[in-house]
Structure formats: C-alpha cells, structure tokens
Write an enzyme that holds these catalytic residues in place. Structure first.
Site, PDB file in Angstrom:
ATOM      1  N   GLY B 145       0.830  -1.193   0.000  1.00 12.89           N
ATOM      2  CA  GLY B 145       0.000   0.000   0.000  1.00 12.89           C
ATOM      3  C   GLY B 145       0.866   1.244   0.000  1.00 12.89           C
ATOM      4  N   CYS B 146       0.299   2.342  -0.430  1.00 15.13           N
ATOM      5  CA  CYS B 146       1.072   3.579  -0.534  1.00 15.13           C
ATOM      6  C   CYS B 146       1.485   4.092   0.847  1.00 15.13           C
ATOM      7  CB  CYS B 146       0.306   4.639  -1.308  1.00 15.13           C
ATOM      8  SG  CYS B 146      -1.386   4.906  -0.755  1.00 15.13           S
ATOM      9  N   TYR B 147       0.542   4.129   1.782  1.00 15.77           N
ATOM     10  CA  TYR B 147       0.911   4.582   3.131  1.00 15.77           C
ATOM     11  C   TYR B 147       1.947   3.650   3.775  1.00 15.77           C
ATOM     12  CZ  TYR B 147      -3.001   7.973   3.395  1.00 15.77           C
ATOM     13  OH  TYR B 147      -3.854   9.026   3.205  1.00 15.77           O
TER      14      TYR B 147
END
Lengths: 342, 342, 342, 342
Positions: B145-147
């Site tokens: 995921g990006c986070y």
C-alpha cells in the site's frame, strides 16, 4: 457603546483578517491603520478584498497615531509589542496578536524567542478553564498562537478529565497564510502548490511551549508535547491531529462525555456528531472550531482532531472574541460560526 | 530481454501511472490493456497524458486477454485479483497492485477487509530486510500500500536498530489520487481544494495492519501503530510524519547513523542532509523517497518523516522495481529519482 | 557523440527544468552549473527534486566557467545574455532561454524591453515554417517565450492556410512558475491559490511583439494581437485560448484539414480528436503540445486552443529540441510526449 | 418585516451559498429546506460549514412543503422550476436560480436547452439598464447565470455608451463549484488541481444566448458573442476577460468615463483604480464585482475584465439582491462587499 479601534500592522494577513471582522462588528468603529514599509499606501492596493476601506491610507506605527483609541490591536512582528504597549496607557485596551505576552515562563520565552521576556498578559483563549474570568475587564490581552489554539481546544478536555497520558503527540497542517506575508522563496505559490512539507521539526517550533503551558494547566501536571507542523497547499486553515495514551478505563463513550461537557456552553467550539470528522474548508472564514475525538482501542490512544481557520479563530477572530469579553460585550458579537464553503 | 506486459485496470490512476513508467522502460513492451466499464474506449480519452498510447483500445478484463504475456499487472479493486491470478498459470509473473496478498495474518485480513484471505505473496518493498531475496525470481508479487510504503521506509531503520519504542504514532497526508478515480462527492475538486481533512481515524484504515506487519518484523517484537490518514489538497504525494518513544541512550547522532547505514546502498531512498526536510513536490513523478529523522530531546521522541509520490514509489514505481527484481533485471531500470518540480 | 553542456542560471525554474531534461538526455553530460546569489550553494538545497545532482555546487556566472563546453544554456534575466555570449566564441552552441535575441525588429525590442537591441538569433520554435532549417547547424539559438510558443502553435496553421482574419484575440492562463522564482508579494502561495488574475493587460506584455512576429510571418501580412495573460492557481502549464475572424468559406472541416496538414509530421504537436479539448495537466512535465480548433459559426470565429507545459515545451524542452537540431541529433532525443498526470 | 424563505435544492452549492447569506440577512427567517436524493438527511452532514443549521433535516421538494412561505428559492436542475412555480401561487415571491426563465427568445431557449420554453421572468441583474425597475415589486425573478453576470457587468457600459463594436470575444475562467456538486470524473480534485481546460467551446455553452441578450439590449443593436469558458483549479470565482473592437475615437479616458458613470451609484460594482486589475480572491464570498477596463491602442480593442464570486454575486448573492428589490427592502441588505482573503 461604540468602540474606536486602531490596528497596527494593517497590511499583513492577521491585520487584514482583523479588519474584515471589525468591519461588520456592530460596536466597533475603525480608527487608525498603520503599517511600516507600507505607510502612505492606500489599503485598497494592499487588501483589495476590503472594499469599504479601500481609500484608507496607512500611517506609520507610532504611539501617537495609536493613542486616543479605545482598543489598539497590535499585529506586529514578535518582540515589538512591548515598546508600543508601554506608551499606550493603562486605560487603552491593548490586544497583542503577537507572541510577546503569551508565555508565563521567562526561561521558556528566552529559549524559544531569544530575547528578554516582556511579561505575561491574560491569555485570549476563553474556552480554557479559568481563561474567561481573567479576560473580563482586562486591559491587556495576549492572543494565542494559531497552532496552540487548535491543539489546546482539541486536547484540553481529555486532560481536564484525567483521561489522557502526559505525552502528547501532535501533527498539524497549516495553510500558508500562517507563515505571513513577507515574500520568501519557500512560500512562493510555485513551491507550495502540490506539496506538503514539515518545518520546525523536533520540538523547536515556538508554539510548543505555549501548548505545553495550556495542556499542563488542564492536566494539573506536566505534559510533554511532540509537535510537528506541516505546510499544506491551501491559503487558510489548520487541521490538528492530536493524540495521547488513553488512561486505564477510557472508552469512546467516556471520551465523548468529557468533550460534550467541556464544549456544552461554548459558542464557537462544535463537537461533531459521531462519525463525522473536521475539515478546514468547513470553518473557512469563520470563528468556529470543529472537534472530533475517538479511542483507538488497538493502539490504546485517544485521537482528537480539530479544524480552525488560522486567521479567524486562530488569530483575528480570537482577538475579537477576547476583546468582547474585555469590554463587557456579548462574546459572540461580530463573529460568525458560518464558514465560506466550498 | 523484451518483456511483454499486460495491465488490467488501465483506466484508473494506478494503471495510468504504471503505463507512464512502462512506456519508457527499455525492456518492456506494452501488451493488452483492460478496463471494465471503460472497455471499448480509446485510452486517449481516458489517459490523455499518455500520448503514445492514445489509440489503444481497452479490452474487458478476462484471463484470455491477459494470458500470453510475460508479466500481468493487476490494478483492480480489492478482492478481485485472486480469481484472475489463478487462471494465469505459474509461469506468468503476476504483480498485484491491490491489497489481496499483502497480509500474512488471515485474521487481520478478514477483520480489515471483510472477506476470506486469498493468501500471501512476496512483498514488493525491496528495501525492507529480507524482502529483496524473496522477490528475486518470484512469479507473484504483492505491491505494498502507498501509506505502508512511506511509513515503513521512514521507521524501519529505527526499529531494526533497536532505537524506537513499540508504540508508533503516525499521521500522514495524501494527495487525492490515493483515493482513486471513482467519482465520489467528497473527492470533488470543489470539496478538496483549500481543505485538509482526516478519514479512517482510530485504527480502522486498512493499511494499519500492513504497517504493523512491517514494523513488527523490523523490530523483532510486536509494534502497535496509531495511524491517522488525512486528505490534502494536491493530486499526488504522501508526507508521513512518524514518531515513537526513543529508547534510552538514543541521540540524534545514533539515529542518523542507523538511517545512513540502512539506506547506504538503496538506489531510491535518500536520507536528506541534516536540517533539510522532505517535501512531496520534490518526488513528484519519481520513484525516490526522501527521509529525514531527528530526536526531540524534550519529548524524548524519534521523529522520522518521509515523502513519496503515492502513485510512483507508492504504487506503480514500486511495482516496476519489484518486477525488475523478479525478472533479474537491474532494480533501477525504467525508474527515476528525478522529480517534476515545481 | 557526447555533448558537454553548461547551464547558467541553474537555480531558477527554467534552469532546474533544463537540468531535469538533460539528466536523461542520452548524449549530454552536464558540466558547469552557475548561479549568482546562489553561487557556492549545493544544488540539492535549491533543486531538491534533482537527486542525482544534489551534491553539485553552483559557480558564479562567468565566461571562464562556461567556456570549454559544447553547449552553453543561458537562463539569465533579460538583457544579460549578450555580454556572456560574446565571450564564448563562435564554436560553442549558445542557447539563450531569455528574450534578448528573439525579436527581429529593433524598435519593437526597445519599446517593450527598454534597452538597446542585441541582435536576432535563429528562433527555436522548429514547428514554424522555415524554422527547422535555420536551426540545423546553428551555433546560436533564441528560445521562444512560453506564451508565444503556445499561441503560435495554436494559430499559425490558420494563418498559414489563409483562413484567419488579421486581428487575433488571445487570452492565456499560465501557472505561476512562468513568473519566476524571485520572491514577490503577489506570487506568494497565499495570494495565488484560489485566485485568477490578469496582468500586463492592454498590449503591454513583452511577449506580444513576439506573437505578432510569428503570426505575421505565417500570414504573410501584418497581424495584430490583443493579448491578455492571466495567472492561474497552478505551478505549471499554459492554456492559450486564441481566436480570429474566420475568412469567408471557412468551415470546421477546412480548419481541421489545415491543422492536420500542419501537424502531420510534428513529433510534439498533437491535434486532439474532434470533441476533445486540451488540458494543461495532460502535458505536465512533457514536451507535448495539445491543440484543438473549431469554428464558431454564429460568431464567425476560429477558436484554437493549445496547452503546453510552460517550463518544458515553453522553455527548457523547446531549448533541448532546438539544441538537438543544431547538433544534428534526432529532434526528439531526450524529450517525451508523456505527461505526469493526474 | 420578517420574510419567511424556503430553499429548494439546499444540498447543492447554490443552495448552500444561499443559506449562508440568508443566515445573516436581518429580515429573513429560514423555513423549509428541500433536497431530492438527500431528503431525510441532516444538513450538517451535507453543508458542514453552516453550523447554525446543522440539525435541520431536508424534506422532499414538493409544492406542499414550499408553500406557506413569503419567498421560495429554487436551486433546481434546469427544466424543473416551471412545474414547481406553477403550484406556488401568485403571492409567493419565486426566485429561480436555474436557467428556465432567463431567455426572452423561445427559439434560443429551445436551441440551447432542448426543451420547450417556460417563459420569461424579470431578470435579476439590477445593474443592467432598466432591470431594477422590473424587479421592484415583482413576484417572479430569474437569477442570471454566473458567466452572464460577470460578462454583462464587464461589457455593458462600453455598449451602452456606444464605444464597442458588435463582435464581443470573451474568455472566462471559472472555479469548479460552477459545475455543481454531482460527482463526475472530470470534476474530481485529482483531475482539476494543477489543470486549466476549456469546455463548451465554439458557441455551444448555454450562457451564450444570455450574454447576447444582455449586450444587445445595452447596445441597441445585435451583438455577437464568441464565448469560451475554462475550468480553473480553484473552488470559486470567475474571471471574465472581455474584448471588442473600439469604435473610432475611443480612448482610455472615454472608456473610463463611461465606466465611472455606469457604476457611480452601484453598491456592488467597483471600478478599480487605474492600473489595478481584478482578482477572484478579492471577491471570495462577497457580492462585490471588481471591474477594470483599458484600451489596447495597437490592437484597437477595448479590454474589460471582471471578477466575481460565481456562487455569491454570480448566483446566491444576486438572488438575494433581487429579492431585496422585489420585497422593497434596501438592495444591500444581508450582502457584503468584503471578501475573504487570502
């Protein structure tokens, strides 16, 4: 009662916002306006959104110009207010929108501001326990910093109710007007748009001791604050994400009850319905504060988030609210809880 | 070696960014492009910035269309990848840009995603300890995921070096493309511009268990994560402000040494010089990660901040980087550390 | 062939964009970088998005530093290029990204720039009739202004085909990077975000005579230009809305045919399919130009609209494209038609 | 006098802005609020900036709900107002914020809107010659479109004074709220931020016949309008750049005199001092109109530029201003010329 008000620093963002509010305040008449490098210029060239004042001309900031008003607002760079205030006499209400008189601890002041401490004035955040009484009838007011306003309102109920551990962690995003109107490379639109960046990281931001002062007072014991401010690509607004360890037995319900009680009679602080979270756009141009709080059970932390307009409740609106109290006017006079959105 | 690549979900933001990168990858030839509601449409109408592909027409997302490629990228809604992957055969490299195969713990998956766990694939964040080896030669990759990408890179060195306490507090600001391209009222430009707002507060964001997985692995003991994501008025970028209690004896110097060591050979992670802090604009469109770390002595906390482009290093660039490793290509091929700024 | 290139003015936006492009140009090696007030500083502090050059230090802008390169790019304030160019010798390719050598008419120059005319160099807009031939093998190049690039490409086919009346009306919106990196009050993010405003209204913008020069040459007769530039709340991009009376017999079809013919072999100019209109986001960071044209039958006007990235095709990309022609390299080398969106 | 007002369409941007203004209007009491898909929802969830109305619940839009008010504002999609208005009775003041009753020419209506013409109501742009008289005491008001408001106020003085040729060329930039609140892909924040793009090019935008109607009336002869609207990366504001050939003998002075005369008694239209140009930020949230005009002698064109807030003077503020006139209240009541900036 008609109150004649002077504004020192009328060409900056804080001064402009103050004038925007004073223009519609039913008991205020706008008197002298001063600026330094802008003395002699029409306000219409500097604050073109304030049409009714377009033909006013700025004077230089001197005690002579500011005297003979009922209220003098000082929107000056840090460190300049004391000298002006001294010359204004004890009957003039002086509202300092700078930092000079916010801190009680002289050592804190000197460490963070690097100059001798000028003193401490009643603190213009009426929502804090005991603050309202100190403001009523006062002739001197220290308007809080914008970040401490957002952070203190988000967290003090948890501390006052004994629900939060003493190590607060705060990350806040501010619109660029919080950095003022002096042109600097990193504040150019080209740099700011499309970018988020932190600054003053690691406990060095000057608003940190002010937050510690407020939260420790609410807690009745020393609170430490880890504070990270960030610059967001928007002109106005602060979103403060605040957290602290939850003390034993804290639940979402006990938190909500504490916040409901704290804000029950507050005209400007609005605890949102469960599930709805603050947004800075909702308080754009208004003196309202949106707050929401929850308990992260897995991490055992209290998360309290507030949104304010840094120029309104965070600066000029807070100043007017405190002025009202000092003058015995209704606290909400000339202020609004209606934002300009979208 | 020329690698023929298909992209399922070519009309979304992740798919578009992937195509942007694949277009300049020297060893990749772009094969089938699929979309669902957009099947039959020209890519030029959907991704007008990808001029060289303007006349390509999207197919429906079926295994038939995707088979007969060396690599298949899946940029599909959560929960859809497993069914497609099953039909693709063990020799095709399948790179899942969704969440389906990221988590090791089935219970975590079910609690946060509400559906049966599909399995666990090698995790496409090569910078994490041990990750590179698992990716080399793999035929299945779960893109992070990006986070979690931004947060794990900011904090894992502190955990791996035993410097940080086990309770991490993270506040991150993301550009709106992270929320995808499906039109929703709160994602309208009118709502987003000029506003900062949190969402998924209180431990409920789906990226939380992924961060816990990564940081716990680095620490060698369970780490809790308080994670608050916020939506920022910008199209791209993540700024992750991460902190944890500093273990006894930690200094700014020991922190810096740990980070320098962790990133010494990393082609994409850049520890900034002391005093300089990350900005999302600096990594706009690039696969670079900017990191800075310091010790707040008064609050005794480690503050680590990272900036990534959520679509590049946070999604499509990370996917290409892992594909390179899986195929035995140079890890940096087709990727850049040069941002598009201002 | 490896070309050694120096960049004078490496700390500004034009210089930074040029370096971004040169870094990935396969035949260019980046040599001396100069700045004036920033001489002695690390590039990483000034252009943090250019990671591979972070440790480079800026020199002062002197002929000594710039000599001994194959190409020297001058990204200097107007009026400074001539003195530098004179000292560089006839064998060095000098690419002036300022205005000094763009205009043919000395009187025009003096009226708009208020200083003596330095001369006229081959004009770096290869798409204009005859321009390519003049650039091939040249040792001096005058890179066009950003607005004239957008406007000339939108309108010259209509003039070259004899379809448009001689009174052009142009309104263009530019991102703020077009105004440069010198901090000025009206360029602060706080002022720019959420605001559109015109400037240089009434025929006084310095790019006006350059547009007149280009369009008159295409028309074979004098064209007048009413040009109004506006500042838009975005860092990059120009959208130029251009119109002129349609000559008798003009139809949407004849217009389209003229534009298709004009751009048929152009690698960077893209006539969009009917019904699709340019957007600056689509060319963000790319050297592409999006153009669309139509005929408003009721008003009998040709409306031609173009979108460019002001820093890429409008400045640094145009400079590289012309450099390629001057050096006998493929025109597209090191340039891209792929934008970074969203 | 207390006026009880209902708002149909309270969940959209026009309805929200109207409520923002009515909340501080001293003679208005807010009655029924309706929405369609949002009927049954709290206003606080839909318009979180309107704190004082947060607990109001939306009803369905029916004549029963709307009847029994002194004023009914219709902020409905085009084509729906007539059916509602018919059922409201002749004594209720009906203010239509949609397009249904703006155009006098049925053929124009049918060509641009594709449905039968519903009729023509007094036109709510009091500044136009003769408009005020038609609004006074009227029970039906057609609020102008946002673009026609900006354009007509910028250009009518030039036409009324016989200074401008009959072919107007207009390019306007609008904030995204002008496109409404219905989620559409091209209105996503990710698409809008950082981008300028045109739409409705070539004479097809529905506001074109309305501009022609207004300018032709001012000129006393048919005026053609070439109108190009563009979408700007900001939530609010319209900047209209308008031009027309200058008739013989026109000078900057004669222009200025005509505009000074036209706006001398206008409470909301502000002709800026010479050399100062409009900016949308200056009228953000206000009912003010900033106008500036000049003569481009080289191109022999009049350039008139106006800035308005599309939601305030362009929609809801214009509606309130006309309501005031219709009810015999002071025209400025409840409206402000003070913008919220920066």
């Amino acid at each position: 009662m008609t109150v004649r008000a002077a504004v020192a620093g009328a060409s900056g963002y804080a001064g402009g916002e103050l004038l925007r509010l004073l223009l519609t305040h039913p008991e205020v008449e706008i008197g002298a306006l001063t600026g330094d490098s802008n003395a002699g210029r029409r306000l219409g060239a500097l604050q073109p959104h304030l049409l009714p004042l377009a033909d006013r001309v700025l004077s230089e900031t001197t005690a002579d110009v500011l005297a003979a008003h009922d209220v003098v607002f000082l929107a000056l760079p840090h460190g300049r207010s004391a000298a002006v205030a001294e010359q204004l006499g004890p009957d003039v209400l002086v509202v300092d929108m700078g930092a000079d008189f916010r801190l009680k601890d002289a050592a804190d002041w000197e460490r963070f501001y690097g100059s001798p401490h000028a003193g401490t004035w009643p603190y213009g955040l009426p929502e804090l326990p005991g603050a309202r009484a100190a403001l009523e009838g006062s002739k001197r007011i220290a308007v809080p910093g914008c970040y401490p306003t957002a952070v203190s309102l988000a967290l003090y109920p948890a501390y006052a109710a004994g629900l939060a551990g003493t190590e607060a962690v705060i990350v806040a995003a501010s619109g660029t007007s919080g950095a003022g109107r002096t042109p600097k490379p990193h504040l150019l639109g080209s740099e700011v748009m499309g970018s988020m960046s932190p600054y003053g990281v690691g406990g060095v931001h000057r608003h940190t001791p002010e937050m510690i002062q407020n939260l420790s007072a609410a807690a009745g014991e020393p609170v430490t604050v880890s504070f990270t401010p960030t610059l967001a690509p928007m002109p106005r607004g602060i979103l403060a994400t605040c957290s602290a360890t939850a003390r034993e037995g804290v639940t979402a319900e006990s938190l909500r009850a504490a916040y409901e009680k704290a804000f029950a009679d507050e005209p400007f602080v609005h605890l949102l319905p469960e599930g709805q979270w603050p947004a800075t756009a909702s308080v754009h141009g208004s003196n309202a504060v949106q707050v929401q709080v929850t308990h992260d059970a897995a991490a055992n932390r209290i998360i309290a988030i507030s949104a304010i307009d840094n120029l309104t409740k965070g600066t000029a609106g807070g100043a007017v609210q405190s002025m009202n109290l000092a003058l015995g006017l209704p606290e909400e006079l000339g202020l609004s809880t209606i934002g300009v959105a979208p």
